[in-house]
Design an enzyme around this catalytic site. Structure first.
Site, PDB file in Angstrom:
ATOM      1  N   ALA A 297      70.503 -56.003  15.531  1.00 58.46           N
ATOM      2  CA  ALA A 297      70.953 -56.483  14.219  1.00 58.46           C
ATOM      3  C   ALA A 297      70.049 -57.591  13.676  1.00 58.46           C
ATOM      4  CB  ALA A 297      72.402 -56.958  14.297  1.00 58.46           C
ATOM      5  N   THR A 298      69.417 -58.368  14.556  1.00 55.06           N
ATOM      6  CA  THR A 298      68.495 -59.402  14.065  1.00 55.06           C
ATOM      7  C   THR A 298      67.371 -58.748  13.271  1.00 55.06           C
ATOM      8  OG1 THR A 298      68.999 -60.861  15.925  1.00 55.06           O
ATOM      9  CG2 THR A 298      66.923 -61.256  14.766  1.00 55.06           C
TER      10      THR A 298
ATOM     11  N   ASN B 185      81.093 -63.768  13.539  1.00 53.60           N
ATOM     12  CA  ASN B 185      80.947 -63.726  14.999  1.00 53.60           C
ATOM     13  C   ASN B 185      81.615 -64.894  15.710  1.00 53.60           C
ATOM     14  OD1 ASN B 185      78.544 -64.620  13.398  1.00 53.60           O
ATOM     15  ND2 ASN B 185      78.000 -65.559  15.350  1.00 53.60           N
TER      16      ASN B 185
ATOM     17  N   GLN C 135      79.446 -57.313  14.000  1.00 51.52           N
ATOM     18  CA  GLN C 135      80.767 -57.540  14.612  1.00 51.52           C
ATOM     19  C   GLN C 135      81.839 -56.638  14.004  1.00 51.52           C
ATOM     20  OE1 GLN C 135      81.470 -59.617  17.150  1.00 51.52           O
ATOM     21  NE2 GLN C 135      79.552 -60.759  17.260  1.00 51.52           N
TER      22      GLN C 135
ATOM     23  N   SER D 195      74.489 -53.270  15.638  1.00 51.39           N
ATOM     24  CA  SER D 195      73.818 -53.545  16.909  1.00 51.39           C
ATOM     25  C   SER D 195      74.482 -52.791  18.051  1.00 51.39           C
ATOM     26  CB  SER D 195      73.901 -55.056  17.185  1.00 51.39           C
ATOM     27  OG  SER D 195      73.385 -55.346  18.469  1.00 51.39           O
ATOM     28  N   GLY D 196      73.691 -52.223  18.962  1.00 52.42           N
ATOM     29  CA  GLY D 196      74.239 -51.478  20.092  1.00 52.42           C
ATOM     30  C   GLY D 196      75.106 -52.315  21.017  1.00 52.42           C
ATOM     31  N   HIS D 197      74.638 -53.530  21.318  1.00 57.51           N
ATOM     32  CA  HIS D 197      75.324 -54.280  22.388  1.00 57.51           C
ATOM     33  C   HIS D 197      76.597 -54.992  21.936  1.00 57.51           C
ATOM     34  CE1 HIS D 197      74.054 -58.610  21.793  1.00 57.51           C
ATOM     35  NE2 HIS D 197      73.148 -58.032  21.027  1.00 57.51           N
TER      36      HIS D 197
ATOM     37  N   THR E 266      57.257 -46.776  18.892  1.00 58.45           N
ATOM     38  CA  THR E 266      57.851 -45.641  19.615  1.00 58.45           C
ATOM     39  C   THR E 266      59.350 -45.820  19.733  1.00 58.45           C
ATOM     40  OG1 THR E 266      55.829 -45.372  20.869  1.00 58.45           O
ATOM     41  CG2 THR E 266      57.811 -44.380  21.812  1.00 58.45           C
TER      42      THR E 266
ATOM     43  N   CYS F 237      73.752 -67.625  20.467  1.00 59.50           N
ATOM     44  CA  CYS F 237      72.375 -67.933  20.106  1.00 59.50           C
ATOM     45  C   CYS F 237      72.166 -69.420  19.854  1.00 59.50           C
ATOM     46  CB  CYS F 237      71.967 -67.147  18.869  1.00 59.50           C
ATOM     47  SG  CYS F 237      73.352 -66.724  17.837  1.00 59.50           S
TER      48      CYS F 237
HETATM   49  C1  LIG Z   1      75.016 -60.378  17.587  1.00 57.78           C
HETATM   50  C2  LIG Z   1      74.883 -60.524  16.119  1.00 57.78           C
HETATM   51  C3  LIG Z   1      73.633 -60.416  15.488  1.00 57.78           C
HETATM   52  C4  LIG Z   1      72.362 -60.187  16.267  1.00 57.78           C
HETATM   53  O1  LIG Z   1      72.350 -58.918  16.834  1.00 57.78           O
HETATM   54  P1  LIG Z   1      71.219 -58.523  17.931  1.00 57.78           P
HETATM   55  O2  LIG Z   1      71.386 -57.054  18.062  1.00 57.78           O
HETATM   56  O3  LIG Z   1      71.576 -59.280  19.156  1.00 57.78           O
HETATM   57  O4  LIG Z   1      69.912 -58.905  17.364  1.00 57.78           O
HETATM   58  C5  LIG Z   1      73.590 -60.541  14.129  1.00 57.78           C
HETATM   59  N1  LIG Z   1      74.687 -60.782  13.416  1.00 57.78           N
HETATM   60  C6  LIG Z   1      75.905 -60.909  13.971  1.00 57.78           C
HETATM   61  C7  LIG Z   1      77.100 -61.149  13.118  1.00 57.78           C
HETATM   62  C8  LIG Z   1      76.029 -60.789  15.347  1.00 57.78           C
HETATM   63  O5  LIG Z   1      77.226 -60.927  15.909  1.00 57.78           O
END
Ligand SMILES: *Cc1c(COP(=O)(O)O)cnc(C)c1O
Length: 400
Positions: free
Chosen positions: A75-76, A158, A186, A206-208, A246, A341
């Site tokens: 997501a960054t 978040n 989120q 974001s995947g994680h 890639t 972060c």
């Molecule tokens: C975790 C998060 C991000 C960053 O996502 P990454 O995939 O870790 O780069 C950005 N925005 C929000 C609201 C998040 O919770």
């Protein structure tokens, strides 16, 4: 149960990989490791097909088409690409619109992307939020005008878990002819998201944060009407020229499986997670009735609790517990004092400060994130441990 098993209640920082996601990824590490761009051979074509199937699943989660999904590292990157890409493309076309509107409670990667653009001649406007953490729509309506290029407002915060009124924000942006981007890292899998309903032009995920792997994410880029972006990277021109590099097939397969599961189970998760949250809060309040919930009580994702622990009055002064001290006294409970972060910083959370919460109270605040794999035993033990830790932190603070 082992006595010192860590209890994970930090699902806003990251979520564990669902075992089904891991199983889906495995063959793409072990058996077929081919480059999905190597379409001249059978293994490359199989990897490409797996990537495209995953792209479909990501698109389906947000009501998009597969070709509107750009795969990124997270997501960054998606937020940087959406914000800087939209601004730079517009400037290259000689566009007149320079204003970029966002909220004070956005993730750092959004705030910093917006602020970076000031050096390129854009006009960042960072709006305050209401004390409940929600966007002030009247204020937004006054600010978003025919000079506004982009409105970027997150789906779910978040730290405090509040859900922004995205459809209303989308309407305001569209009425002014501005682009609308939402950081849904989120929100995806936790609340229903449909890009058509929200009138979103750009959406990051974001995947994680959805029980998938780290290091993979996506940006939705609307095709009708078409939204154009300037890429951040130069290279081989993958992802329609918007994101060279890639494609990591195993991570993408994991993201796709996580999205597929979120679409099927996300709303079932929500009901169960809300039950765990209520159980945790009831147990904590039985010990500490004055614990205060930050952020709107209704418009929030079920798994989030952002709690300010009360102080005690001593000789006309209030002694506040320190969130760091509470965490130190409950070392087996994994929670956080703010976003992962920035929690290395000494500064208290800028998100809480934006709600008008005092620095001292912000320093007495913990974020709890309940997730798909949180058990009733987890929440019972965590509530008991944190209540005991609060008492210890107060006793330590009260000592002269
Ligand atoms: C975790 C998060 C991000 C960053 O996502 P990454 O995939 O870790 O780069 C950005 N925005 C929000 C609201 C998040 O919770």
């Amino acid at each position: 149960m082992r006595p010192n098993r860590p209890i994970y209640l930090d699902n806003h920082a990251t979520t564990p990989v669902d075992p089904r996601v891991l199983a889906a990824m495995r063959p793409w590490w072990e058996e077929n490791f081919a480059n999905p761009h190597s379409v001249e051979h059978v293994l490359g074509r199989a990897a490409e097909a797996a990537v495209e199937q995953a792209r479909e699943a990501v698109a389906a989660l947000i009501g998009a088409e597969a070709r509107e999904i750009i795969l990124t590292s997270g997501a960054t990157e998606s937020n940087n690409l959406a914000i800087k890409g939209a601004a730079r493309f517009a400037a290259q076309q000689g566009g007149e619109r320079r204003r970029i509107v966002t909220l004070a409670t956005e993730h750092k990667c959004v705030l910093e992307s917006v602020r970076d653009l000031a050096a390129e001649g854009f006009e960042p406007v960072v709006l305050p939020v209401r004390p409940d953490g929600l966007a002030d729509l009247d204020r937004l309506r006054e600010t978003v005008d025919d000079r506004t290029l982009l409105v970027t407002i997150m789906a779910v915060n978040n730290e405090i878990g509040v859900v922004q009124p995205l459809a209303e924000i989308g309407t305001i942006a569209k009425a002014a002819g501005a682009l609308f981007h939402t950081d849904a890292a989120q929100g995806a899998g936790r609340i229903p998201l449909d890009v058509a309903e929200l009138q979103a032009d750009l959406l990051s995920l974001s995947g994680h944060k959805i029980y998938g792997p780290k290091g993979i994410g996506a940006l939705y880029v609307r095709r009708r009407p078409r939204v154009r972006l300037a890429p951040l990277f130069s290279g081989g021109g993958q992802e329609r020229g918007l994101r060279s590099g890639t494609l990591p097939a195993p991570l993408i397969v994991g993201l796709g499986e996580a999205a597929r599961l979120a679409a099927i189970e996300g709303m079932l998760d929500a009901g169960r997670i809300a039950g765990q949250r209520d159980r945790f809060l009831a147990a904590l309040r039985a010990e500490i009735p004055e614990v205060r919930l930050n952020g709107d009580a209704e418009r929030r994702v079920p798994g989030n609790l952002n709690l300010t622990f009360p102080g005690i009055a001593r000789q006309g002064e209030t002694i506040w517990p320190d969130a760091q001290a509470i965490m130190a006294a409950a070392p087996d409970v994994c929670v956080s004092t703010g976003s992962a972060c920035s929690s290395a910083e000494v500064e208290p959370s800028y998100v809480l400060r934006a709600l008008g919460i005092s620095e001292r109270e912000a320093r007495a605040t913990l974020r709890i994130g309940i997730g798909r794999f949180t058990s009733p035993a987890d929440v019972d033990q965590a509530a008991a441990a944190l209540a005991a830790a609060w008492r210890q932190a107060l006793a330590a603070g009260a000592r002269p």
